[in-house]
Design an enzyme around this catalytic site. Sequence first.
Site, PDB file in Angstrom:
ATOM      1  CB  SER A   1      -0.973   0.004   1.189  1.00 52.52           C
ATOM      2  OG  SER A   1      -0.306  -0.140   2.424  1.00 52.52           O
TER       3      SER A   1
ATOM      4  CG  ASP B   1      -3.861  -4.554   6.231  1.00 53.50           C
ATOM      5  OD1 ASP B   1      -4.362  -5.529   6.808  1.00 53.50           O
ATOM      6  OD2 ASP B   1      -2.993  -4.662   5.344  1.00 53.50           O
TER       7      ASP B   1
END
Length: 275
Positions: free
Chosen positions: A99, A162
């Site tokens: 990410s 996350d």
Amino acid sequence: MNYRHAFHAGNFADLVKHATLTLLLDRLRADAAPLTVVDTHAGAGGYDLDGEMSRRTGEAAQGIFRLMEAQGAPAEFDALKAAVRAGNPKGGVRFYPGSPSLIAGGLRRGDRYVACELRDDDHALLAQTLARHPGAKAVQDDGFGVAGREAGKGGRLFVLIDPPFERADDYERIAEAMGTVLGLDPDACVAVWLPLKDLETFDAFLRRVEPAAPELLIAEARLKPLSDPMKMNGCAMVIAGGPAGLEGPLEAICGWVAGRLGETGGRAEVWSTAS
């Protein structure tokens, strides 16, 4: 769930998370307001799929390798596929973007990216990954706390959550962080990635979050029946404050992953808690 992302980079769950991430970033950048992105558990930033940890599990073979070889995959995966090709200029799929690479590569002038990682080794790699992006910063700090401190500072806030799910209280901490962020900044967008093991755990999390975020958009990719709480049978993205019109693209993402990578009976579902 003992989880260090290098073991799982490029697996089916990454396809759901990163295709959703690029979709959200594209929609949020349509607004001219400066965007601040907080990544609460950023990891190393990118991953060598030939490395020992990735080869030990082999999960990328049933994830990003399948996607890159597939014909007719939905357009919602195009941004992720382009990032993978850019990271592998000699061809093949050895390096996979996390990410941080996907977020930092799309920053506009005036946007900010705060990537949080506590592990010493992953933080060092993360700092290297982000060094060439002037709007991005790697911080060795608790991501939940950073998200709360960034809320309400102005501009549009996007928080990606996350966690590694190594702590017994991760679900509680996610709910608490969402409550803090949305309480200080009701216009923030918060996207949470979750493993799907059993319905009881998933439903309990949604009930815990509901007081702070009564209108959630939930995208599920179930690769197996949710009958074994010791295994990751699928994954979900839980989104609060997202841009309008996400349902169709999320159905395309989760539907392809569940249908092409799941077992017989795998399915996708996109739904909202809004009354």
